[in-house]
Design a protein around this motif. Structure first.
Motif, PDB file in Angstrom:
ATOM      1  N   SER A 450       0.800  -1.236   0.000  1.00 45.16           N
ATOM      2  CA  SER A 450       0.000   0.000   0.000  1.00 45.16           C
ATOM      3  C   SER A 450       0.826   1.276   0.000  1.00 45.16           C
ATOM      4  CB  SER A 450      -0.909   0.017   1.238  1.00 45.16           C
ATOM      5  OG  SER A 450      -1.668  -1.163   1.341  1.00 45.16           O
ATOM      6  N   GLY A 451       2.150   1.169  -0.031  1.00 46.82           N
ATOM      7  CA  GLY A 451       2.981   2.364   0.121  1.00 46.82           C
ATOM      8  C   GLY A 451       3.829   2.710  -1.074  1.00 46.82           C
ATOM      9  N   SER A 452       5.025   3.227  -0.790  1.00 50.08           N
ATOM     10  CA  SER A 452       5.892   3.787  -1.832  1.00 50.08           C
ATOM     11  C   SER A 452       6.523   2.747  -2.752  1.00 50.08           C
ATOM     12  CB  SER A 452       7.007   4.614  -1.183  1.00 50.08           C
ATOM     13  OG  SER A 452       7.797   3.792  -0.337  1.00 50.08           O
ATOM     14  N   ALA A 453       6.441   1.453  -2.378  1.00 48.17           N
ATOM     15  CA  ALA A 453       7.089   0.401  -3.188  1.00 48.17           C
ATOM     16  C   ALA A 453       6.075  -0.478  -3.930  1.00 48.17           C
ATOM     17  CB  ALA A 453       7.977  -0.457  -2.295  1.00 48.17           C
ATOM     18  N   LYS A 454       4.899   0.081  -4.215  1.00 45.15           N
ATOM     19  CA  LYS A 454       3.830  -0.700  -4.856  1.00 45.15           C
ATOM     20  C   LYS A 454       4.261  -1.366  -6.160  1.00 45.15           C
ATOM     21  CE  LYS A 454      -0.188   1.930  -3.225  1.00 45.15           C
ATOM     22  NZ  LYS A 454      -1.261   2.877  -3.654  1.00 45.15           N
ATOM     23  N   ARG A 455       5.109  -0.685  -6.903  1.00 45.34           N
ATOM     24  CA  ARG A 455       5.482  -1.201  -8.226  1.00 45.34           C
ATOM     25  C   ARG A 455       6.401  -2.427  -8.156  1.00 45.34           C
ATOM     26  NH1 ARG A 455       4.794   4.263  -8.977  1.00 45.34           N
ATOM     27  NH2 ARG A 455       3.533   4.836 -10.811  1.00 45.34           N
ATOM     28  N   VAL A 501      18.612  -6.237  -3.962  1.00 44.92           N
ATOM     29  CA  VAL A 501      18.929  -4.810  -3.937  1.00 44.92           C
ATOM     30  C   VAL A 501      19.213  -4.361  -5.365  1.00 44.92           C
ATOM     31  CG1 VAL A 501      20.621  -3.067  -3.230  1.00 44.92           C
ATOM     32  CG2 VAL A 501      19.791  -4.740  -1.563  1.00 44.92           C
ATOM     33  N   VAL A 502      18.503  -3.316  -5.790  1.00 44.85           N
ATOM     34  CA  VAL A 502      18.651  -2.772  -7.146  1.00 44.85           C
ATOM     35  C   VAL A 502      18.986  -1.292  -7.050  1.00 44.85           C
ATOM     36  CG1 VAL A 502      17.423  -2.201  -9.277  1.00 44.85           C
ATOM     37  CG2 VAL A 502      17.073  -4.430  -8.201  1.00 44.85           C
ATOM     38  N   MET A 521       9.520   4.802  -8.693  1.00 44.40           N
ATOM     39  CA  MET A 521       9.188   4.792 -10.114  1.00 44.40           C
ATOM     40  C   MET A 521      10.209   4.008 -10.942  1.00 44.40           C
ATOM     41  SD  MET A 521       7.111   5.689 -12.486  1.00 44.40           S
ATOM     42  CE  MET A 521       6.075   7.027 -11.856  1.00 44.40           C
ATOM     43  N   ILE A 522      11.486   4.112 -10.591  1.00 42.81           N
ATOM     44  CA  ILE A 522      12.548   3.540 -11.428  1.00 42.81           C
ATOM     45  C   ILE A 522      13.007   2.160 -10.946  1.00 42.81           C
ATOM     46  CG2 ILE A 522      14.869   3.899 -12.360  1.00 42.81           C
ATOM     47  CD1 ILE A 522      12.867   5.968 -13.338  1.00 42.81           C
ATOM     48  N   ALA A 523      13.351   2.045  -9.648  1.00 38.55           N
ATOM     49  CA  ALA A 523      13.983   0.813  -9.153  1.00 38.55           C
ATOM     50  C   ALA A 523      12.988  -0.257  -8.718  1.00 38.55           C
ATOM     51  CB  ALA A 523      14.913   1.150  -7.987  1.00 38.55           C
ATOM     52  N   ALA A 524      11.846   0.147  -8.149  1.00 37.24           N
ATOM     53  CA  ALA A 524      10.872  -0.833  -7.653  1.00 37.24           C
ATOM     54  C   ALA A 524      10.368  -1.777  -8.747  1.00 37.24           C
ATOM     55  CB  ALA A 524       9.703  -0.116  -6.975  1.00 37.24           C
ATOM     56  N   PRO A 525      10.011  -1.271  -9.950  1.00 35.99           N
ATOM     57  CA  PRO A 525       9.570  -2.196 -11.004  1.00 35.99           C
ATOM     58  C   PRO A 525      10.645  -3.212 -11.401  1.00 35.99           C
ATOM     59  CG  PRO A 525       9.031   0.066 -11.573  1.00 35.99           C
ATOM     60  CD  PRO A 525       9.928   0.127 -10.382  1.00 35.99           C
ATOM     61  N   ASN A 529      10.169  -7.255 -11.324  1.00 37.26           N
ATOM     62  CA  ASN A 529      10.429  -8.114 -12.491  1.00 37.26           C
ATOM     63  C   ASN A 529      11.426  -9.220 -12.169  1.00 37.26           C
ATOM     64  OD1 ASN A 529       8.701  -6.566 -14.040  1.00 37.26           O
ATOM     65  ND2 ASN A 529      10.328  -5.298 -14.919  1.00 37.26           N
ATOM     66  N   ILE A 530      12.463  -8.863 -11.409  1.00 36.84           N
ATOM     67  CA  ILE A 530      13.472  -9.860 -11.018  1.00 36.84           C
ATOM     68  C   ILE A 530      12.825 -10.943 -10.159  1.00 36.84           C
ATOM     69  CG2 ILE A 530      15.530 -10.229  -9.597  1.00 36.84           C
ATOM     70  CD1 ILE A 530      16.465  -7.410 -10.516  1.00 36.84           C
ATOM     71  N   ILE A 531      12.027 -10.526  -9.184  1.00 36.14           N
ATOM     72  CA  ILE A 531      11.389 -11.481  -8.272  1.00 36.14           C
ATOM     73  C   ILE A 531      10.436 -12.406  -9.038  1.00 36.14           C
ATOM     74  CG2 ILE A 531       9.700 -11.643  -6.386  1.00 36.14           C
ATOM     75  CD1 ILE A 531      11.077  -9.061  -5.252  1.00 36.14           C
ATOM     76  N   ARG A 532       9.674 -11.853  -9.962  1.00 29.21           N
ATOM     77  CA  ARG A 532       8.731 -12.658 -10.755  1.00 29.21           C
ATOM     78  C   ARG A 532       9.474 -13.742 -11.543  1.00 29.21           C
ATOM     79  NH1 ARG A 532       6.948  -8.792 -13.186  1.00 29.21           N
ATOM     80  NH2 ARG A 532       5.110  -8.336 -11.916  1.00 29.21           N
ATOM     81  N   ARG A 533      10.551 -13.360 -12.197  1.00 27.62           N
ATOM     82  CA  ARG A 533      11.315 -14.314 -13.017  1.00 27.62           C
ATOM     83  C   ARG A 533      12.090 -15.306 -12.156  1.00 27.62           C
ATOM     84  NH1 ARG A 533      14.577 -10.956 -17.488  1.00 27.62           N
ATOM     85  NH2 ARG A 533      15.202 -13.093 -18.047  1.00 27.62           N
TER      86      ARG A 533
END
Length: 570
Positions: A450-455, A501-502, A521-525, A529-533
């Motif tokens: 629910s916070g700043s790391a939603k992406r 860590v990205v 906006m930049i690092a969270a996505p 993606n890394i976690i999904r793969r």
């Protein structure tokens, strides 16, 4: 014998006798040496030039060929190995016409310069290299010239099947096979010893996970026109590093004309202010020392004045925030107030426990020391700014190690690139209470949910983490246009296994990021993606968020203070 009782004549006779014995011994020794020289000259008179060259080749082989062990990943996939090659050399004194030989060799078009060859072949040296590690075709071409005084010797060359993929981790060797950088340098002697014993060196790295990390970093760099990026993936329960990458990178097979920034390992050598990724540590300190509870409320409606400066919130919520909301909305004002309750001494002590005030202890090549104020200069201003990740600079590995301890039950493991065989006996030390760690899991999960790391969220994997945005220092001043975007997260948060860590360096504003170059906006996505793969590759099952055990593990009992949170919780 009593010398006092002897006459002068007796003493003279005794002295003469000793002198004769010494003279005979020296004469015999000289005669033996002379005979040995005569026999060696006699032997050499029947030794051919070919036999002399053969002996020289054996000497060259022992001096220049370093048998190194293969390096493999945790699954046995080859990362580095030696292949058999040949090298060509010359005895200039045996050459009939040095200039003609140089011209013939240069005309073969195999990368030999005629001017350089004339300098080498025309010298008075007994030995010069012409070219190391030649191909079979090149060897045949040189052989067909039939130049007297030019010879071949067996050699070995280090190869890296994955080329750039592990460049900063593995490093490389020089032309003689001696480790110059990375694992090759750090474990140079061990690799030689293992090579002599025909054994491999097995690392904790996983080719599959490394490929995912590099791929997603490159995509983000291209997407946002960033100058670089780095990342590390660690097992939170062992300290084993599964992947570590820094872009731009290099090809270890071709080290000519490489830019300086390509050789720099950002994740191990680069020290950066990590911004809001420090906020979880500040809250953990407050909870661990019982200075705060989850339901404590903090007024974040007004800027906080420290000396000449004022502390603000980015997109501040105003009013009061509970402790979970401080992390969820990434409030500088909230964590600053928690830090004041913790105090500078305790803050420094905890950061030291988390390993953030010293060089990484274990086998990481090219380690850097963190930068922070000394104890005397650790002022109230330091206390406040460090609470939200400014005024202290660490590496990405420091952040991964500390965040792993924050979620794994409170135990700090040493990061390692060597695969651990007996995981039950790995050395670790407690840094926070187990209950504090369990609470931090829930807070970090809430921040992704629910916070700043939603992406960074991935359905069914219970991702938890925190983003950070740090303005970079340019010419002694912070630049609002040059950011380091960071995400540090773990999964699955009910039983954490992996920490990611990205770091994306100097992303540019564009229509894709809507002009925001923040960690969210930049690092969270990238982290998501890394976690999904990763989950697909490692066979990690997706969880049902409504499962009773999952709900119980992630339930956070607190009273929301902000109206947005109240509405969301309903």
């Amino acid at each position: 014998m009593d010398w006092n009782e002897l006459s002068k004549s007796d003493i003279y006779e005794e002295s003469l006798k000793n002198s004769i014995i010494r003279w005979r011994f020296i004469t015999g020794l000289m005669s033996f040496a002379f005979i040995a020289i005569i026999l060696r000259l006699f032997d050499l008179s029947f030794t051919t030039v070919e036999e002399i060259n053969l002996a020289y080749k054996k000497q060259l082989h022992s001096q220049h060929i370093i048998s190194r062990a293969d390096i493999v990943d945790r699954n046995g996939t080859l990362l580095a190995s030696n292949i058999k090659t040949a090298s060509v050399y010359a005895h200039p004194k045996q050459l009939i016409d040095a200039r003609a030989a140089a011209k013939h060799l240069a005309n073969l078009k195999i990368g030999l310069n005629e001017k350089d060859l004339i300098g080498k072949l025309g010298s008075n040296k007994d030995f010069v290299w012409i070219k190391r590690h030649i191909t079979p075709i090149e060897q045949q071409l040189i052989h067909d010239l039939g130049v007297p005084g030019v010879y071949f010797v067996k050699d070995e060359r280090r190869i890296y099947p994955h080329e750039n993929l592990f460049a900063h981790v593995l490093g490389y060797v020089n032309i003689d096979g001696v480790g110059i950088a990375g694992i090759e340098r750090l474990y140079n002697n061990e690799l030689i010893k293992l090579g002599l014993d025909s054994e491999n060196m097995q690392l904790s790295l996983d080719v599959r996970i490394q490929t995912i990390l590099c791929s997603e970093l490159k995509n983000a760099i291209d997407l946002h026109s960033a100058v670089g990026g780095a990342g590390v993936i660690m097992n939170v329960n062992t300290g084993e590093i599964l992947a570590m990458a820094s872009l731009p990178d290099f090809n270890p097979h071709n080290l000519n004309n490489i830019k300086k920034e390509s050789l720099f390992n950002q994740v191990a050598l680069g020290i950066y202010e990590m911004g809001s990724t420090f906020k979880p540590f500040t809250l953990a300190m407050g909870l661990d020392t019982n200075k705060i509870t989850l339901n404590d409320a903090f007024d974040v409606s007004k800027p906080l004045k420290i000396g000449k400066f004022q502390i603000h919130d980015y997109k501040g919520k105003g009013g009061y925030l509970s402790v979970p909301e401080i992390l969820m909305y990434s409030s500088n004002l909230g964590v600053a107030q928690v830090a004041k309750l913790v105090g500078a001494k305790a803050q420094r002590d905890y950061l030291n426990r988390f390993g953030m005030l010293r060089e990484i202890e274990e086998n990481i090549p090219g380690k850097a020391k963190p930068m922070f104020p000394n104890e005397k200069k650790w002022s109230e201003a330091s206390l406040i700014t460090i609470s939200y990740g400014h005024g202290i600079a660490i590496t990405g590995i420091h952040l991964a190690q500390a965040m792993a301890a924050l979620v794994n039950g409170g135990l700090l493991y040493k990061p390692t690139l060597i695969r651990q065989e007996n995981i039950d006996n790995i050395e670790c030390r407690r840094v926070i209470k187990e209950q504090t760690s369990h609470t931090m899991r829930k807070l970090l999960r809430l921040t992704v949910e629910s916070g700043s790391a939603k992406r960074a969220d991935v359905e069914g994997l219970l991702v938890g983490g925190k983003t950070g945005t740090a303005e970079k220092n340019k010419n002694g001043r912070y630049s609002k246009k040059l950011n380091l975007a960071v995400f540090a997260g773990a999964f699955p948060m009910n039983k954490p296994e992996y920490m990611i860590v990205v770091m994306i360096d100097e992303a540019k504003q564009n229509s894709i990021n809507y002009g925001y170059t923040t960690g969210g906006m930049i690092a969270a996505p990238v982290g998501g993606n890394i976690i999904r793969r990763m989950a697909q590759v490692l066979g990690i099952m997706h969880l049902d968020h409504n499962d009773k055990e999952v709900l119980q593990a992630m339930y956070l009992d607190y009273i929301p203070r902000h109206v947005t949170t109240k509405l969301a919780k309903r």
